[in-house]
Each structure stands twice: as structure tokens, then as C-alpha cells.
Design a protein around this motif. Sequence first.
Motif, mmCIF file in Angstrom:
data_model
loop_
_atom_site.group_PDB
_atom_site.id
_atom_site.type_symbol
_atom_site.label_atom_id
_atom_site.label_comp_id
_atom_site.label_asym_id
_atom_site.label_seq_id
_atom_site.Cartn_x
_atom_site.Cartn_y
_atom_site.Cartn_z
ATOM 1 N N SER A 141 22.937 -14.500 7.842
ATOM 2 C CA SER A 141 24.018 -13.550 8.071
ATOM 3 C C SER A 141 24.074 -12.508 6.956
ATOM 4 O O SER A 141 24.336 -11.331 7.204
ATOM 5 N N ARG A 162 21.415 -10.022 7.809
ATOM 6 C CA ARG A 162 21.813 -9.086 8.870
ATOM 7 C C ARG A 162 22.697 -7.985 8.325
ATOM 8 O O ARG A 162 22.608 -6.836 8.733
ATOM 9 N N THR A 214 22.580 -18.593 13.101
ATOM 10 C CA THR A 214 22.811 -18.222 11.707
ATOM 11 C C THR A 214 22.361 -19.315 10.749
ATOM 12 O O THR A 214 22.494 -19.169 9.549
#
Lengths: 231, 226
Positions: B193, B196, B223
Motif C-alpha cells: 500500500s 501504491r 495488500t
Amino acid sequence: MFDISPTEWTAILLSLRVATVATLVATPLGIAVAWLLARREFWGKALLDAVIHLPLVLPPVVTGYLLLLTFGRHGAVGAWLAEHLGLVFAFRWTGAALACGIMSFPLLVRPIRLSIEAVDRRLEQAAATLGAAPWQVFLTVTLPLALSGVLAGMVLGFAKALGEFGATITFVSNIPGETQTISSAIYALIQTPDGDAAAMRLVVVSTLMATAALIASEWFARRALLRLHGN
Amino acid sequence: MLSVDVTKQLGEFAIEASFASEGRVTGLFGASGAGKTSLVNMIAGLLRPDRGTIAIDGETLDDTSRQLHVAVHRRRIGYVFQDARLFPHLDIRKNLNYGRRMNRLAEDAALWQRVTELLDIGHLLDRRPGRLSGGERQRVALGRALLSEPRLLLLDEPLGSLDEERKEDILPYLVRLRDEAGVPMVYVSHDASEMRKLATQIAIVRRGRVTAFGGSEVLPAATEPA
């Protein structure tokens, strides 16, 4: 009893001068050697370590005699130094300082080496990534963080230099006003009839100085710990 | 432009990694022990590759075929470690000024202002590192690296030593850094995460190799860590 005579004062002051000079000259060298032993791998490292510690285990009279052979007026190094630099060690207070410097060197180096080993190498790496060249890393990170160890080593070396006897008396004899330190003065007094009271006074002085040095050394070592924890 | 093509044997473990990235933030994503930190250490110059080349913007920093190895302190590559590694004997102001002093850079009041505001560390300047919280330390470490005016910033799990709540506090600073600081970054993490949110290009690192390279689509779908 505490009426210190001029001769005794001379011995005390000479001891202080010899130990101070020995410590100040030995410290930069001690830091360099400590850093080499703590941070570098090289051929002959074990040998260097052994040579430095030799004065700790050799009979002091042997060290003194070796100094006389090397640094005496007819010694290889001594003759050269006298001729080219006018530096004479044999039977001079400078020789006492040399003997004390060598005898106290292992005690000086050890705390410095330990404190350099305790400096987090990751901090030295961080300094390098920020643009510090190796000598800058040493001056701005390693040495400041090891400073208390350096001071502790200096105090310990100084205390040892103050009390050195065997190598000094072998190398530079026992000349009042030139090479007669506290230790050799005590030795001479003990061998003299009625010298007991004077010897006792010097014993007390010498004990007080050694105790103060140990307390100072301990204090610096404590400060080293605090500093490393960043408070 | 960062290009890395290296091999390095570390005991039983071998690194054979190759990638080239134009990204503002190049993510190195992989499980712990995959060799990410060793890769970053090679880019920083702290670790010397056995074979291969490393180059930034056309300047070669390592080329074993020519025995070329630019020393760490000459690379101008900032490094933020997982443990902030602030100098304990210096206050925060001196920590922040360290890189500028070592590189003999002129004082840049505007940059100082921008970095201390961006990271919200202006009120910490007179304190010692020992008196800072983990999150504050990491922000100071970021500022210290930025103020050395690097051409590339390496961030090795900069949130790794922080708890979840603190991570959420620091992440926005990293996003602002990406968007406002103008320094390309290499961001190492095992947290998809984070990747990202931050990375513009991602290299997946597995057992010392780069197994995939691209946008966030190369990340595992869920995730959970790789």
C-alpha cells in the motif's frame, strides 16, 4: 609532617612535567593506533597490538635497557636524533618522558580503542552518504563520540606516567632536578637513613594524585556512555 | 535516470539485479531478505558490486570492467535509513546542516525554509536527537538528506521502525516530498500500500533478482506483503 621540602617539590613538579609531556605527545599517536586497531584490517595488526602491549608484560628494567640501547647517545636512533635534531634523551628529563610515554602507552590506547569500537559504524556510514570524506567522518563523528574515551585514556596514561619507575631509572638514572621523579625520589629516600618521613610525604602525594586520576578516568567513562545515548 | 546492472555474492546469497528507471519515485518492493537493502547500499556506494555497472543521469558510479568505483562521499546520493541515524552529539540544527558543511555548499535560506516547513521540523532545531520521537527523528533524517542537496534520495523502509499510526503521519510528508522536492527517489518497502501511494515505477525484488518492473500493476493484487 606535611612540610614538603624544596627537593621534594622539585621531584613532584618534575614528575608532573614528565607525565604531562609524555601524555600530550603520546595522545595523538595513541588515537591513531587505537583507530587502526579498531577500524582497519591490515597485515601485521596482531604484531602491532603485541608490540604496544609489550611494556605491560616486559620487566620495566628490560624496557629501560632497550631504550638506553636505542635512544642512548651511542644508540642508533639516539645518535641520529642528537646529531640532526639536537634531541638528547639519555640522562635527561626528556628521556624520562619518553620512558613514561612508552610504559603508559598501552593504558592510554586501550580506552580510546574501546570507545572508537563502541561508535556506531552506521553513523559513520550516514556521514559518508552526506558527503563527508573519511577524515571528515573521523573528525566530526568518530572522534567526538569517542572523546570521553580519549580523555579517560589520557588520564589513565598520565597516572601511569606519574608513577613509572623501573624503565625510567634504568634509562635516565636518578639525578635530582633532572630525572628524579616522585618514584625515584621515594626509592632514594627509603635507602637513606632518616629518609622515612620524607618518603612518607611523597607516598601520600603520589597516592592522592593516582586516586584523583582514577576518579577522573571513571567520570569520563560515564560521560562517554551518556553521549552515545544522545541526551 | 537510474540504471543498475549488478551481481554480488553475499555468503550463500546472490544478487543479480538489473533495472533502469526514469521514475520520480522508483519503488523496490519485496519481502525482507530479498536483497533490497543490499541493492540500495550498492547504489549509495556503501557496498561494492562484484560485477556490473551503476549509473545516474549518464554518470557512471560503478563499472567493475573499468575498476571504477566512485566513493560514497563523492556520489551526492542522500540516504534515509530505517533507523534515522541522527548524530547523537549534535543538535537538530547541526544535524540538518551537516551535509551542507561537508559538501562546502553555500547557505541556502530558501531551501532551509522549504525543507523545514515541508517536514514540519522547525520547532525541533535546538533539541538533541535523544529527545525526539521516532516519527520526528525520521522527518529530521529526511530533512538532513535533502539539505545535502543530493541528486538522488534513497529511502530504505523509512517507515519500518514506526507503528501504524506514525506511518500514517509520515506518509503525507513523503508524498509532498515526491511532488514538491524535485529530487528523484528510490523507495524501498515490503508494504504494497505504501508502494501504491508513493512509487511511480516499481521493481519487484525476489531472492536477489528483479522479477518484474513497471507501474503499480506489477504489485500483488492484495495488500499483503510479497
